[in-house]
Scaffold this motif. Structure first.
Motif, short mmCIF file in Angstrom:
data_model
loop_
_atom_site.label_atom_id
_atom_site.label_comp_id
_atom_site.label_asym_id
_atom_site.label_seq_id
_atom_site.Cartn_x
_atom_site.Cartn_y
_atom_site.Cartn_z
N GLU A 21 0.83 -1.21 0.00
CA GLU A 21 0.00 0.00 0.00
C GLU A 21 0.85 1.26 0.00
OE1 GLU A 21 -3.19 0.25 -0.56
OE2 GLU A 21 -3.12 -1.91 -0.83
N ALA A 22 2.00 1.20 0.67
CA ALA A 22 2.90 2.37 0.69
C ALA A 22 3.39 2.67 -0.72
CB ALA A 22 4.08 2.10 1.62
N ARG A 24 1.89 1.83 -3.55
CA ARG A 24 0.77 2.23 -4.40
C ARG A 24 0.24 3.63 -4.06
NH1 ARG A 24 -2.23 -3.73 -4.85
NH2 ARG A 24 -0.73 -4.57 -6.38
N SER A 25 0.52 4.08 -2.84
CA SER A 25 0.07 5.42 -2.44
C SER A 25 1.05 6.51 -2.84
CB SER A 25 -0.14 5.48 -0.92
OG SER A 25 1.11 5.40 -0.24
N GLY A 26 2.21 6.09 -3.39
CA GLY A 26 3.17 7.06 -3.86
C GLY A 26 4.18 7.51 -2.83
N ARG A 27 4.30 6.82 -1.68
CA ARG A 27 5.30 7.20 -0.68
C ARG A 27 6.70 7.11 -1.27
NH1 ARG A 27 3.79 6.39 4.79
NH2 ARG A 27 5.85 7.21 5.31
N GLU A 49 6.47 -3.74 -7.64
CA GLU A 49 6.25 -2.32 -7.34
C GLU A 49 7.58 -1.59 -7.14
OE1 GLU A 49 3.43 -0.60 -7.35
OE2 GLU A 49 2.22 -2.34 -7.88
N THR A 85 10.49 14.11 0.99
CA THR A 85 10.16 13.75 -0.38
C THR A 85 11.27 14.21 -1.32
OG1 THR A 85 7.80 13.96 0.09
CG2 THR A 85 8.47 14.02 -2.23
#
Length: 252
Positions: A21-22, A24-27, A49, A85
């Protein structure tokens, strides 16, 4: 150099579904630690991924994962998340244009010590550089230690990660930027013209600038040294050369 346990645990995600999930969420994920030999469905998804995002994958022992884990339920997978980021190289060029200044970039060839990286980012900010570029592999990322050592500079100085530093240098050359790398066998920095659009390349703490990266540079600069040892700490060398560039930029 591996981050110490405290620093890793400040920015880690444990467990297969959480890591998927990390991604896929763009983290912004620096690297993924996977139990060596583990190849089931969820782990295959994580690998896929990671490859999509060009994230480093490290295959490690269960003991290593247990040491990193806070929950004890890592399921053979732990992701190390960046403390900040990452930016894009284009963001740095846009910042230079916004300020009406010739681009001034730091490029770091496989810096492994987070304290050195943090100190260099701090110096880059104080010297007026428009950004810092680091490689994705064989180098420390934006860990908690880097963030602390930068003393807040990460809030203002963009940091980008690239797959191939030599290729990035070649691409930036096409945009009119000149590159100088630090090496004890180079020309004394006071004898070089370091004005105009400039990229400053600093090498690994032990081995210096790699051959391919050095060959991509336009100039090789040495720092005059009068002592009994033959090299400076990477962050100190970055500071000395950066301020020679600053001195030449302001014409004094």
């Amino acid at each position: 150099m591996e981050e110490n346990r405290q620093d890793v645990n400040e920015f880690i995600i444990e467990g297969r579904n959480a890591v998927i999930e990390a991604f896929r969420s763009g983290r912004s994920i620096d690297r993924v630690y996977i139990l060596d030999g583990c190849q089931d469905g969820p782990v295959s998804t994580i690998k896929r991924e990671a490859k999509k995002q060009d994230t480093v994958i490290k295959y490690v022992t269960k003991e290593r994962l247990d040491q990193m884990s806070e929950t004890g339920r890592h399921q053979g997978v732990i992701a190390s998340v960046a403390a900040y980021t990452y930016a894009e190289v284009e963001d740095m060029l846009a910042l230079a244009e916004k300020r009406g200044e010739p681009p001034f970039l730091f490029l770091l060839d496989n810096i492994e010590d987070p304290h050195n990286l943090g100190a260099i980012i701090r110096t880059a900010n104080l010297a007026g550089a428009h950004g810092v570029i680091i490689p994705k592999n064989r180098a420390v990322g934006l860990t908690a230690t880097v963030a602390r050592t930068s003393a807040g500079a990460l809030n203002y100085t963009p940091v980008a990660r690239v797959t191939n530093l030599s290729r990035t240098i070649r691409e930036l050359k096409e945009q009119g930027i000149w590159f100088v790398c630090a090496d004890m066998d180079g020309t004394p920095m006071y004898d070089l013209n370091l004005t105009g659009p400039m990229g400053l390349v600093i090498g690994n703490e032990g081995e210096g600038v790699s051959r391919l990266v050095k060959e991509s540079c336009d100039m090789v600069a040495s720092i005059p040294m009068k002592g009994d040892i033959d090299s400076l700490n990477a962050s100190v060398a970055a500071g000395v050369l950066a301020y020679e560039i600053v001195r030449q930029r302001i014409g004094k």
